[in-house]
Write an enzyme that holds these catalytic residues in place. Structure first.
Site, short mmCIF file in Angstrom:
data_model
loop_
_atom_site.label_atom_id
_atom_site.label_comp_id
_atom_site.label_asym_id
_atom_site.label_seq_id
_atom_site.Cartn_x
_atom_site.Cartn_y
_atom_site.Cartn_z
N PRO A 159 0.78 -1.25 0.00
CG PRO A 159 -0.04 -0.99 2.17
CD PRO A 159 0.70 -1.94 1.28
CB CYS A 160 2.95 2.78 -2.61
SG CYS A 160 1.96 2.37 -4.05
#
Length: 178
Positions: free
Chosen positions: A146-147
């Site tokens: 989850p950048c």
């Protein structure tokens, strides 16, 4: 004096599947073991192909269905079961520092964000904010790694490989007011 050449990586063949989501069609790239190697958006396919090339060298994509468990976990996430991302097996190639960043991202809980500087400090590299940003931007596995949970120190959304509107949607979906 001979010039140094980067060792050639063994050509790889991966499967490519598509999954409709509320924010567009996701491209799912899996290996022969059904492990996720890339997730990007159909309107960013060129970016995904470039990241695959950088990480793996010569890559051939063939049409192939992603494992049912992977598709169900992603569909569950988009329906609101945010913890389903933890069920997804993934693997990426990258430098040791990129690996540290990418493995730290899933530890940021859904519904929370962290600044690039805070993640750099957590990785015991407080001056590596820009390197964290670069690694984050080189992440080939959107959503699952989850950048989108990394934001600027002032709370701004900064960049997102799939576009800021998708980042905004993902954060709101996870309960972050942006």
């Amino acid at each position: 004096m001979a010039a140094y050449k980067t060792p050639q990586k063994t050509p790889r063949t991966f499967n490519l599947d598509r999954l409709k989501t509320p924010i567009g069609t996701a491209l799912l790239v899996t290996d022969a073991d059904g492990v996720l190697r890339a997730l990007d958006w159909d309107d960013y396919e060129g970016r995904m192909l470039e990241l695959l090339r950088l990480h793996y060298g010569v890559v051939t994509l063939r049409d192939g269905r992603a494992p049912r468990e992977l598709r169900e976990a992603l569909s569950g996430y988009f329906k609101g079961d945010l913890d389903r991302l933890a069920d997804i097996r993934w693997r990426v190639a990258g430098t040791a520092f990129q690996q540290k960043v990418w493995h730290a991202l899933p530890k940021i809980p859904p519904g929370t964000t962290m600044s690039y500087g805070a993640l750099a400090a957590k990785l015991k590299a407080p001056n590596a904010m820009r390197a964290v940003g670069h690694a984050n931007g080189s992440n080939p596995i959107s959503v699952v790694v989850p950048c989108h949970r990394l934001i600027g120190a002032n709370g701004s959304l900064v960049k997102y490989g799939g576009g800021l509107e998708r980042k905004r949607w993902l954060l709101r979906h996870e309960g972050v007011e942006v």
